[in-house]
Design a protein around this motif. Structure first.
Motif, PDB file in Angstrom:
ATOM      1  N   GLU A   1       0.814  -1.205   0.000  1.00  0.00           N
ATOM      2  CA  GLU A   1       0.000   0.000   0.000  1.00  0.00           C
ATOM      3  C   GLU A   1       0.853   1.262   0.000  1.00  0.00           C
ATOM      4  N   ARG A   2       2.082   1.170   0.519  1.00  0.00           N
ATOM      5  CA  ARG A   2       2.934   2.348   0.598  1.00  0.00           C
ATOM      6  C   ARG A   2       4.034   2.337  -0.461  1.00  0.00           C
ATOM      7  N   ALA A   3       3.881   1.497  -1.455  1.00  0.00           N
ATOM      8  CA  ALA A   3       4.896   1.409  -2.503  1.00  0.00           C
ATOM      9  C   ALA A   3       5.027   2.745  -3.227  1.00  0.00           C
ATOM     10  N   GLU A   4       6.257   3.117  -3.526  1.00  0.00           N
ATOM     11  CA  GLU A   4       6.505   4.363  -4.247  1.00  0.00           C
ATOM     12  C   GLU A   4       6.740   4.114  -5.731  1.00  0.00           C
ATOM     13  N   LEU A   5       6.828   2.843  -6.108  1.00  0.00           N
ATOM     14  CA  LEU A   5       7.131   2.494  -7.493  1.00  0.00           C
ATOM     15  C   LEU A   5       6.395   1.218  -7.868  1.00  0.00           C
ATOM     16  N   VAL A   6       5.743   1.227  -9.023  1.00  0.00           N
ATOM     17  CA  VAL A   6       5.033   0.052  -9.524  1.00  0.00           C
ATOM     18  C   VAL A   6       5.545  -0.266 -10.925  1.00  0.00           C
ATOM     19  N   PHE A   7       5.926  -1.531 -11.147  1.00  0.00           N
ATOM     20  CA  PHE A   7       6.329  -1.996 -12.467  1.00  0.00           C
ATOM     21  C   PHE A   7       5.218  -2.877 -13.036  1.00  0.00           C
ATOM     22  N   LEU A   8       4.839  -2.621 -14.275  1.00  0.00           N
ATOM     23  CA  LEU A   8       3.863  -3.448 -14.975  1.00  0.00           C
ATOM     24  C   LEU A   8       4.512  -3.979 -16.249  1.00  0.00           C
ATOM     25  N   ALA A   9       4.613  -5.284 -16.362  1.00  0.00           N
ATOM     26  CA  ALA A   9       5.163  -5.894 -17.573  1.00  0.00           C
ATOM     27  C   ALA A   9       4.028  -6.102 -18.565  1.00  0.00           C
ATOM     28  N   GLY A  16       3.310 -14.325 -21.332  1.00  0.00           N
ATOM     29  CA  GLY A  16       2.983 -13.827 -22.665  1.00  0.00           C
ATOM     30  C   GLY A  16       1.706 -13.016 -22.739  1.00  0.00           C
ATOM     31  N   ASN A  17       1.001 -12.886 -21.614  1.00  0.00           N
ATOM     32  CA  ASN A  17      -0.281 -12.184 -21.655  1.00  0.00           C
ATOM     33  C   ASN A  17      -0.109 -10.673 -21.584  1.00  0.00           C
ATOM     34  N   LEU A  18      -1.099  -9.974 -22.097  1.00  0.00           N
ATOM     35  CA  LEU A  18      -1.150  -8.516 -22.046  1.00  0.00           C
ATOM     36  C   LEU A  18      -2.267  -8.125 -21.086  1.00  0.00           C
ATOM     37  N   TRP A  19      -1.914  -7.328 -20.068  1.00  0.00           N
ATOM     38  CA  TRP A  19      -2.931  -6.928 -19.098  1.00  0.00           C
ATOM     39  C   TRP A  19      -4.055  -6.164 -19.801  1.00  0.00           C
ATOM     40  N   PRO A  20      -5.303  -6.397 -19.399  1.00  0.00           N
ATOM     41  CA  PRO A  20      -6.417  -5.652 -20.005  1.00  0.00           C
ATOM     42  C   PRO A  20      -6.222  -4.149 -19.851  1.00  0.00           C
ATOM     43  N   GLU A  21      -6.624  -3.420 -20.862  1.00  0.00           N
ATOM     44  CA  GLU A  21      -6.488  -1.962 -20.842  1.00  0.00           C
ATOM     45  C   GLU A  21      -7.144  -1.361 -19.604  1.00  0.00           C
ATOM     46  N   ALA A  22      -8.321  -1.865 -19.250  1.00  0.00           N
ATOM     47  CA  ALA A  22      -9.046  -1.314 -18.098  1.00  0.00           C
ATOM     48  C   ALA A  22      -8.269  -1.520 -16.803  1.00  0.00           C
ATOM     49  N   ALA A  23      -7.593  -2.664 -16.677  1.00  0.00           N
ATOM     50  CA  ALA A  23      -6.827  -2.954 -15.462  1.00  0.00           C
ATOM     51  C   ALA A  23      -5.624  -2.022 -15.347  1.00  0.00           C
ATOM     52  N   VAL A  24      -4.934  -1.808 -16.467  1.00  0.00           N
ATOM     53  CA  VAL A  24      -3.774  -0.912 -16.459  1.00  0.00           C
ATOM     54  C   VAL A  24      -4.216   0.513 -16.143  1.00  0.00           C
ATOM     55  N   ARG A  25      -5.288   0.937 -16.771  1.00  0.00           N
ATOM     56  CA  ARG A  25      -5.771   2.303 -16.543  1.00  0.00           C
ATOM     57  C   ARG A  25      -6.234   2.499 -15.101  1.00  0.00           C
ATOM     58  N   ARG A  26      -6.813   1.467 -14.507  1.00  0.00           N
ATOM     59  CA  ARG A  26      -7.262   1.572 -13.120  1.00  0.00           C
ATOM     60  C   ARG A  26      -6.081   1.814 -12.180  1.00  0.00           C
ATOM     61  N   ILE A  27      -4.967   1.134 -12.452  1.00  0.00           N
ATOM     62  CA  ILE A  27      -3.760   1.338 -11.642  1.00  0.00           C
ATOM     63  C   ILE A  27      -3.219   2.747 -11.853  1.00  0.00           C
ATOM     64  N   VAL A  28      -3.125   3.147 -13.115  1.00  0.00           N
ATOM     65  CA  VAL A  28      -2.581   4.468 -13.445  1.00  0.00           C
ATOM     66  C   VAL A  28      -3.419   5.589 -12.834  1.00  0.00           C
ATOM     67  N   ASP A  29      -4.731   5.429 -12.870  1.00  0.00           N
ATOM     68  CA  ASP A  29      -5.621   6.491 -12.386  1.00  0.00           C
ATOM     69  C   ASP A  29      -5.693   6.576 -10.865  1.00  0.00           C
ATOM     70  N   ASN A  30      -5.403   5.462 -10.183  1.00  0.00           N
ATOM     71  CA  ASN A  30      -5.598   5.436  -8.732  1.00  0.00           C
ATOM     72  C   ASN A  30      -4.309   5.367  -7.931  1.00  0.00           C
ATOM     73  N   TYR A  31      -3.186   5.299  -8.616  1.00  0.00           N
ATOM     74  CA  TYR A  31      -1.898   5.218  -7.921  1.00  0.00           C
ATOM     75  C   TYR A  31      -1.078   6.445  -8.284  1.00  0.00           C
ATOM     76  N   MET A  32      -0.643   7.190  -7.295  1.00  0.00           N
ATOM     77  CA  MET A  32       0.036   8.450  -7.552  1.00  0.00           C
ATOM     78  C   MET A  32       1.559   8.353  -7.473  1.00  0.00           C
ATOM     79  N   GLY A  33       2.084   7.156  -7.187  1.00  0.00           N
ATOM     80  CA  GLY A  33       3.526   6.970  -7.243  1.00  0.00           C
ATOM     81  C   GLY A  33       3.970   6.820  -8.692  1.00  0.00           C
ATOM     82  N   LEU A  34       5.227   6.467  -8.891  1.00  0.00           N
ATOM     83  CA  LEU A  34       5.755   6.296 -10.242  1.00  0.00           C
ATOM     84  C   LEU A  34       5.342   4.935 -10.793  1.00  0.00           C
ATOM     85  N   VAL A  35       4.717   4.933 -11.962  1.00  0.00           N
ATOM     86  CA  VAL A  35       4.315   3.703 -12.642  1.00  0.00           C
ATOM     87  C   VAL A  35       5.218   3.513 -13.858  1.00  0.00           C
ATOM     88  N   VAL A  36       5.920   2.386 -13.888  1.00  0.00           N
ATOM     89  CA  VAL A  36       6.797   2.053 -15.012  1.00  0.00           C
ATOM     90  C   VAL A  36       6.151   0.914 -15.787  1.00  0.00           C
TER      91      VAL A  36
END
Length: 207
Positions: A1-9, A16-36
């Motif tokens: 919960e206190r992570a300052e950095l999130v990596f998404l492959a 080999g899977n690609l995360w659903p667009e909605a799932a990636v956007r949900r992380i990006v929109d709700n997490y204010m740390g650095l998303v890589v």
């Protein structure tokens, strides 16, 4: 919960899977740390995430998955102010002149490498379809240059393939979700035919 950095492959290795667009956007929109967002395999995927780049989201890529693994060249795409801050902690002289020169050659022939990626995507679909015909094989959807397949006995299959001079990645035992899974890199058509025939023969013999 206190992570300052999130990596998404995106896409992920080794599944080999690609995360659903909605799932990636949900992380990006709700997490204010650095998303890589790691897009090492983006040339083989149906979409990228450049539209999500912002003051706290960056995309990193590499030339490695396009046949230039030995070059060790990658790049980051992000907000100018954020990139300026990242440059403060970047090691000096981290990319040699020879690597830089090779990267320029790569970029000059970008269209050629994109054509190669398109051929790999087409061959990936053919390889996946052939693997799915093997009794007991479960093929997972892939957006990369490899295919993940679960077989009845990954250890036996891996050993049998090695005897035939075929090397794949045996992931059995690395994670519970990868039970009896093999990761097979998409090769030339004749190479893909060979690995499928070899796998099929292994399990025909076991039947």
């Amino acid at each position: 919960e206190r992570a300052e950095l999130v990596f998404l492959a995106c896409p992920n290795n080794p599944t080999g899977n690609l995360w659903p667009e909605a799932a990636v956007r949900r992380i990006v929109d709700n997490y204010m740390g650095l998303v890589v967002i790691d897009e090492a395999y983006w040339p083989y995927a149906v979409r990228d995430h450049l539209h999500l780049v912002s003051d706290h989201v960056v995309v990193v890529r590499t030339f490695s998955k396009l046949g230039w693994a030995g070059l060790r060249i990658g790049y980051l795409i992000g907000d100018a102010a954020l990139v300026q801050e990242l440059n403060k902690v970047r090691l000096p002289y981290n990319v040699g002149r020879l690597n830089q020169a090779a990267a320029l050659v790569f970029l000059e022939h970008w269209d050629v490498f994109m054509e190669i990626a398109a051929k790999v995507r087409a061959e990936r679909a053919r390889l996946s379809a052939m693997l799915a015909e093997i009794p007991g094989a479960e093929v997972f959807p892939s957006e990369t240059n490899f295919v993940l397949v679960r077989v009845p006995d990954a250890v036996r299959a891996d050993a049998a393939l090695k005897q035939r001079g075929i090397w794949v990645k045996n992931l059995h035992g690395t994670h519970p979700e990868l039970h009896h899974c093999l990761r097979i890199t998409v090769g030339l058509p004749e190479e893909n035919d060979e690995v499928v025939e070899a796998l099929a023969s292994v399990f025909r013999e076991a039947a």
